[in-house]
Scaffold this active site. Structure first.
Site, mmCIF file in Angstrom:
data_model
loop_
_atom_site.group_PDB
_atom_site.id
_atom_site.type_symbol
_atom_site.label_atom_id
_atom_site.label_comp_id
_atom_site.label_asym_id
_atom_site.label_seq_id
_atom_site.Cartn_x
_atom_site.Cartn_y
_atom_site.Cartn_z
ATOM 1 N N CYS A 1 1.028 -1.411 0.319
ATOM 2 C CA CYS A 1 -0.447 0.145 0.101
ATOM 3 C C CYS A 1 0.858 1.223 0.299
ATOM 4 O O CYS A 1 1.628 1.896 0.184
ATOM 5 C CB CYS A 1 -0.660 -0.073 1.105
ATOM 6 S SG CYS A 1 -2.079 1.647 1.559
ATOM 7 N N CYS B 1 -0.066 3.778 2.678
ATOM 8 C CA CYS B 1 1.028 3.648 3.924
ATOM 9 C C CYS B 1 1.618 3.449 4.283
ATOM 10 O O CYS B 1 2.498 3.924 5.532
ATOM 11 C CB CYS B 1 0.366 1.521 4.236
ATOM 12 S SG CYS B 1 -1.630 1.004 3.640
#
Length: 117
Positions: A30, A33
């Protein structure tokens, strides 16, 4: 304080303790993230009284499903065993600090009373 890896085995024990626990639901693949991780780590270094936990949603699908995490990163704040905030999206440092301030300022007796009604 370093971040703590949260798993299905230790999540409840950590989350139900007195005080504040901030949880970052994330995954290795991600991009947002990865951008949020240094912000979360920096904040962990500034707030020694708060537990900063990370849940790898790929490794901990059970926790992802349990909390209905559909978008990552998701930031969750738990105070005295109660979830008081959960929001998807990578937040900048000033927003994270604002969340921390607001969670610290909660009147937990009022929060519990409202949750029971």
């Amino acid at each position: 304080m370093a971040t703590v890896t949260l798993t299905a085995e230790n999540f409840d024990e950590v989350a139900q303790a007195d005080g504040i626990v901030l949880v970052d639901f994330w995954a290795e693949w991600c991009g947002p993230c990865k951008r949020f991780a240094p912000v979360f780590e920096k904040s962990a270094g500034k707030h020694e009284d708060i537990v900063f936990g990370k849940v790898d949603t790929d490794a901990e699908a059970e926790l992802q499903m349990r909390f209905g995490i559909k978008s990552i990163p998701t930031l969750m704040a738990i105070r005295d065993g109660m979830i008081v905030f959960a929001e998807p999206g990578a937040v900048p440092e000033p927003v994270l600090e604002n969340v921390i301030e607001q969670v610290r300022g909660l009147d937990m007796e009022d929060v519990r009373r409202r949750a029971e009604s």
